[in-house]
Design a protein around this motif. Structure first.
Motif, PDB file in Angstrom:
ATOM      1  N   GLY A 173      36.631  41.766  45.412  1.00  0.00           N
ATOM      2  CA  GLY A 173      35.458  40.951  45.107  1.00  0.00           C
ATOM      3  C   GLY A 173      34.952  41.187  43.703  1.00  0.00           C
ATOM      4  N   ASP A 174      33.639  41.387  43.592  1.00  0.00           N
ATOM      5  CA  ASP A 174      33.031  41.494  42.260  1.00  0.00           C
ATOM      6  C   ASP A 174      32.692  42.921  41.848  1.00  0.00           C
ATOM      7  OD1 ASP A 174      30.977  42.061  43.981  1.00  0.00           O
ATOM      8  OD2 ASP A 174      29.547  40.674  43.064  1.00  0.00           O
ATOM      9  N   ARG A 175      33.067  43.915  42.640  1.00  0.00           N
ATOM     10  CA  ARG A 175      32.592  45.276  42.390  1.00  0.00           C
ATOM     11  C   ARG A 175      33.113  45.830  41.067  1.00  0.00           C
ATOM     12  NH1 ARG A 175      33.411  49.078  47.338  1.00  0.00           N
ATOM     13  NH2 ARG A 175      31.762  50.216  46.279  1.00  0.00           N
ATOM     14  N   LYS A 176      34.421  45.742  40.842  1.00  0.00           N
ATOM     15  CA  LYS A 176      34.981  46.289  39.620  1.00  0.00           C
ATOM     16  C   LYS A 176      34.562  45.475  38.401  1.00  0.00           C
ATOM     17  CE  LYS A 176      39.224  48.316  37.796  1.00  0.00           C
ATOM     18  NZ  LYS A 176      40.626  48.677  38.108  1.00  0.00           N
ATOM     19  N   ILE A 177      34.530  44.149  38.568  1.00  0.00           N
ATOM     20  CA  ILE A 177      34.123  43.279  37.472  1.00  0.00           C
ATOM     21  C   ILE A 177      32.680  43.557  37.090  1.00  0.00           C
ATOM     22  CG2 ILE A 177      33.683  40.884  36.816  1.00  0.00           C
ATOM     23  CD1 ILE A 177      36.335  41.758  39.393  1.00  0.00           C
ATOM     24  N   ALA A 178      31.815  43.671  38.096  1.00  0.00           N
ATOM     25  CA  ALA A 178      30.402  43.919  37.837  1.00  0.00           C
ATOM     26  C   ALA A 178      30.204  45.237  37.100  1.00  0.00           C
ATOM     27  CB  ALA A 178      29.618  43.922  39.153  1.00  0.00           C
ATOM     28  N   ARG A 179      30.937  46.264  37.511  1.00  0.00           N
ATOM     29  CA  ARG A 179      30.810  47.570  36.867  1.00  0.00           C
ATOM     30  C   ARG A 179      31.258  47.514  35.412  1.00  0.00           C
ATOM     31  NH1 ARG A 179      28.082  51.783  35.593  1.00  0.00           N
ATOM     32  NH2 ARG A 179      29.271  53.714  35.354  1.00  0.00           N
ATOM     33  N   GLN A 180      32.366  46.814  35.144  1.00  0.00           N
ATOM     34  CA  GLN A 180      32.860  46.721  33.770  1.00  0.00           C
ATOM     35  C   GLN A 180      31.867  45.972  32.878  1.00  0.00           C
ATOM     36  OE1 GLN A 180      36.725  44.814  31.548  1.00  0.00           O
ATOM     37  NE2 GLN A 180      37.090  46.215  33.251  1.00  0.00           N
ATOM     38  N   LEU A 181      31.306  44.873  33.387  1.00  0.00           N
ATOM     39  CA  LEU A 181      30.368  44.103  32.586  1.00  0.00           C
ATOM     40  C   LEU A 181      29.053  44.852  32.387  1.00  0.00           C
ATOM     41  CD1 LEU A 181      30.975  40.457  33.858  1.00  0.00           C
ATOM     42  CD2 LEU A 181      31.991  41.666  31.932  1.00  0.00           C
ATOM     43  N   PRO A 240      41.419  30.060  40.285  1.00  0.00           N
ATOM     44  CA  PRO A 240      40.611  30.058  39.061  1.00  0.00           C
ATOM     45  C   PRO A 240      39.125  29.833  39.322  1.00  0.00           C
ATOM     46  CG  PRO A 240      42.659  28.876  38.682  1.00  0.00           C
ATOM     47  CD  PRO A 240      42.625  29.208  40.155  1.00  0.00           C
ATOM     48  N   SER A 241      38.789  28.918  40.215  1.00  0.00           N
ATOM     49  CA  SER A 241      37.373  28.645  40.491  1.00  0.00           C
ATOM     50  C   SER A 241      36.673  29.870  41.067  1.00  0.00           C
ATOM     51  CB  SER A 241      37.240  27.461  41.451  1.00  0.00           C
ATOM     52  OG  SER A 241      37.921  27.720  42.679  1.00  0.00           O
ATOM     53  N   GLU A 242      37.386  30.643  41.900  1.00  0.00           N
ATOM     54  CA  GLU A 242      36.800  31.844  42.483  1.00  0.00           C
ATOM     55  C   GLU A 242      36.541  32.900  41.414  1.00  0.00           C
ATOM     56  OE1 GLU A 242      38.888  31.565  46.916  1.00  0.00           O
ATOM     57  OE2 GLU A 242      39.887  32.671  45.308  1.00  0.00           O
ATOM     58  N   VAL A 243      37.489  33.052  40.487  1.00  0.00           N
ATOM     59  CA  VAL A 243      37.317  34.032  39.423  1.00  0.00           C
ATOM     60  C   VAL A 243      36.174  33.631  38.501  1.00  0.00           C
ATOM     61  CG1 VAL A 243      38.387  35.008  37.352  1.00  0.00           C
ATOM     62  CG2 VAL A 243      39.679  34.874  39.493  1.00  0.00           C
ATOM     63  N   VAL A 244      36.077  32.357  38.174  1.00  0.00           N
ATOM     64  CA  VAL A 244      34.974  31.881  37.326  1.00  0.00           C
ATOM     65  C   VAL A 244      33.633  32.187  37.972  1.00  0.00           C
ATOM     66  CG1 VAL A 244      33.836  29.816  36.422  1.00  0.00           C
ATOM     67  CG2 VAL A 244      36.300  30.105  36.125  1.00  0.00           C
ATOM     68  N   ASP A 245      33.513  31.931  39.275  1.00  0.00           N
ATOM     69  CA  ASP A 245      32.247  32.208  39.984  1.00  0.00           C
ATOM     70  C   ASP A 245      31.924  33.697  39.966  1.00  0.00           C
ATOM     71  OD1 ASP A 245      31.959  29.529  40.553  1.00  0.00           O
ATOM     72  OD2 ASP A 245      32.748  29.680  42.608  1.00  0.00           O
ATOM     73  N   ILE A 246      32.938  34.537  40.202  1.00  0.00           N
ATOM     74  CA  ILE A 246      32.714  35.981  40.230  1.00  0.00           C
ATOM     75  C   ILE A 246      32.303  36.495  38.856  1.00  0.00           C
ATOM     76  CG2 ILE A 246      33.869  38.220  40.489  1.00  0.00           C
ATOM     77  CD1 ILE A 246      35.551  36.975  42.716  1.00  0.00           C
ATOM     78  N   VAL A 247      33.026  36.078  37.826  1.00  0.00           N
ATOM     79  CA  VAL A 247      32.770  36.581  36.472  1.00  0.00           C
ATOM     80  C   VAL A 247      31.417  36.110  35.957  1.00  0.00           C
ATOM     81  CG1 VAL A 247      33.537  36.419  34.080  1.00  0.00           C
ATOM     82  CG2 VAL A 247      35.200  36.882  35.875  1.00  0.00           C
ATOM     83  N   THR A 248      31.105  34.839  36.133  1.00  0.00           N
ATOM     84  CA  THR A 248      29.827  34.336  35.624  1.00  0.00           C
ATOM     85  C   THR A 248      28.648  34.961  36.363  1.00  0.00           C
ATOM     86  OG1 THR A 248      30.054  32.397  37.084  1.00  0.00           O
ATOM     87  CG2 THR A 248      30.768  32.154  34.797  1.00  0.00           C
ATOM     88  N   ALA A 249      28.788  35.163  37.668  1.00  0.00           N
ATOM     89  CA  ALA A 249      27.707  35.798  38.434  1.00  0.00           C
ATOM     90  C   ALA A 249      27.527  37.250  38.013  1.00  0.00           C
ATOM     91  CB  ALA A 249      27.996  35.704  39.929  1.00  0.00           C
ATOM     92  N   ALA A 250      28.627  37.971  37.805  1.00  0.00           N
ATOM     93  CA  ALA A 250      28.544  39.369  37.386  1.00  0.00           C
ATOM     94  C   ALA A 250      27.941  39.485  35.997  1.00  0.00           C
ATOM     95  CB  ALA A 250      29.931  40.002  37.422  1.00  0.00           C
ATOM     96  N   ALA A 251      28.286  38.576  35.101  1.00  0.00           N
ATOM     97  CA  ALA A 251      27.717  38.596  33.757  1.00  0.00           C
ATOM     98  C   ALA A 251      26.224  38.309  33.801  1.00  0.00           C
ATOM     99  CB  ALA A 251      28.428  37.577  32.871  1.00  0.00           C
ATOM    100  N   LEU A 267      36.525  31.724  29.221  1.00  0.00           N
ATOM    101  CA  LEU A 267      37.454  32.457  30.071  1.00  0.00           C
ATOM    102  C   LEU A 267      38.863  32.129  29.586  1.00  0.00           C
ATOM    103  CD1 LEU A 267      37.616  34.144  32.867  1.00  0.00           C
ATOM    104  CD2 LEU A 267      38.426  31.962  33.791  1.00  0.00           C
ATOM    105  N   ALA A 268      39.663  33.160  29.307  1.00  0.00           N
ATOM    106  CA  ALA A 268      41.010  32.947  28.778  1.00  0.00           C
ATOM    107  C   ALA A 268      42.055  33.534  29.709  1.00  0.00           C
ATOM    108  CB  ALA A 268      41.140  33.572  27.394  1.00  0.00           C
ATOM    109  N   ARG A 269      43.263  32.954  29.662  1.00  0.00           N
ATOM    110  CA  ARG A 269      44.405  33.418  30.459  1.00  0.00           C
ATOM    111  C   ARG A 269      45.388  34.138  29.548  1.00  0.00           C
ATOM    112  NH1 ARG A 269      47.297  28.846  31.220  1.00  0.00           N
ATOM    113  NH2 ARG A 269      48.730  30.066  32.492  1.00  0.00           N
ATOM    114  N   GLU A 270      45.873  35.313  29.999  1.00  0.00           N
ATOM    115  CA  GLU A 270      46.856  36.027  29.185  1.00  0.00           C
ATOM    116  C   GLU A 270      48.184  35.275  29.147  1.00  0.00           C
ATOM    117  OE1 GLU A 270      48.591  40.545  28.618  1.00  0.00           O
ATOM    118  OE2 GLU A 270      46.579  40.157  29.348  1.00  0.00           O
ATOM    119  N   ALA A 271      48.556  34.606  30.239  1.00  0.00           N
ATOM    120  CA  ALA A 271      49.771  33.792  30.213  1.00  0.00           C
ATOM    121  C   ALA A 271      49.644  32.665  29.195  1.00  0.00           C
ATOM    122  CB  ALA A 271      50.067  33.228  31.601  1.00  0.00           C
TER     123      ALA A 271
END
Length: 342
Positions: free
Chosen positions: A37-45, A90-101, A111-115
């Protein structure tokens, strides 16, 4: 592998890209990191937030209230996932990242993709004609420094996929005939050497006509060059940010997503005169390697001049260093540790 790329010539018009004063990378995570979920992302941000605020204050003091600062977040969809079944959309990641930020007190503009740093696409569901092989282009711009006393026993970087910042220890074919050992030596060293040998790509030789698998170091170099606004394909800008409309859904697959997605409507330009990456320490080696790669590139003079002229024409003029590496900064904060509750 036959690598083809388009090189800007004297007659080619160089397309300009919008440029801000500072681009701040607020995080870099693998798709597997979203499994919790958002735990690791939230901590990093959360850890990035105070450094982002400090960087913003410094730029505003230098360029005033209208300083152009953008934030970005890089998702690694290039490295094979340990479990594709649980890979978030992608939509799930966008929601998680924007909410954590938002919880951390700031917003993420892009939001960028390494590929998308390997093969860039600017629109959803892009076809082959709408893509640019950025990793191939950058690999083709590498100029290897000639080692003193080199005898050709080691193939060039274009064949091996390895690049060093100095002269390697000589290879020994027969141990009984080994000469006195010579250590590797960094080019332009200061008193003592810091020698680095970088793998740029690998190829699975067991697979016929296998494609290159680019390393994190090479893709990080591409990523920094995109943020500096220095990459072109036959003079044309590449990986332009794409803004989805209010009624436009994000694709279901990561491969169908543009390289860079603009998340906020009023964002400052994605590329900037200076770039700063706020990252956990385990990225330190790859980022150091990326800077060495950038330092070995043959840049088109027209692109560098275009950027330097625009910087000098700013209301508050900016004098850019001759070497683009001088425009890249990093801050490595404490690593992210997430405690799992049983």
């Amino acid at each position: 592998m036959d690598v083809r790329y388009d090189e800007v010539t004297q007659s080619t018009k160089v397309e300009a890209v919008p440029l801000g004063h500072l681009s701040i990378e607020t995080g870099h995570l693998y798709l597997d990191d979203f499994a919790d979920g958002d735990r690791k992302i939230a901590r990093q941000l959360e850890q990035a937030a105070p450094w982002l605020e400090a960087a913003g204050k410094r730029i505003h003091r230098r360029f005033g209230r209208n300083a152009r600062i953008s934030t970005c977040f890089l998702v690694d969809d290039y490295t094979p996932s340990s479990s594709s079944l649980d890979q978030p959309k992608p939509s799930e990641v966008v929601d998680i990242v924007t909410a954590a930020a938002d919880q951390a007190g700031f917003r993420i503009d892009y939001l960028a993709r390494e590929a998308g740093c390997a093969i860039a696409c600017e629109r959803p569901h892009s076809g082959p004609r709408d893509r640019s092989a950025l990793a191939d282009i950058v690999a083709g711009l590498i100029v290897e420094e000639a080692a003193v006393g080199a005898n050709g026993s080691r193939p060039p970087t274009a064949q091996t996929g390895w690049l060093s910042n100095g002269e390697r220890s000589p290879a020994v074919a027969v141990a009984m005939d080994a000469p006195d050992w010579d250590p590797p030596e960094e080019f332009g060293k200061y008193k003592h050497s810091v020698f680095v040998d970088i793998e740029l790509w690998s190829v699975d030789k067991s697979v016929p006509q296998a494609e290159r698998q680019y390393s994190c170091s090479l893709l990080s170099a591409v990523w920094q060059l995109l943020r500096l606004g220095l990459l072109r394909n036959a003079g044309k800008a590449v990986a332009k940010p794409y803004r989805f409309g209010s009624n436009e859904a994000l694709p279901e697959l990561w491969s169908q997503l543009p390289s860079i997605t603009q998340l906020t409507p009023d964002a400052a330009p994605f590329a900037a005169y200076q770039v700063l990456s706020l990252l956990p320490p385990h990225f330190r080696a790859a980022e150091h390697a990326a800077e060495i790669i950038v330092d070995h590139l043959r840049f088109d003079g027209k692109v560098l001049k275009q950027t330097a002229d625009r910087a000098r024409d700013e209301t508050n003029p900016v004098t850019l260093p001759d070497n683009p590496v001088g425009r890249v900064s990093h801050l490595f904060f404490d690593d992210v540790h997430v405690t799992h509750n049983d």
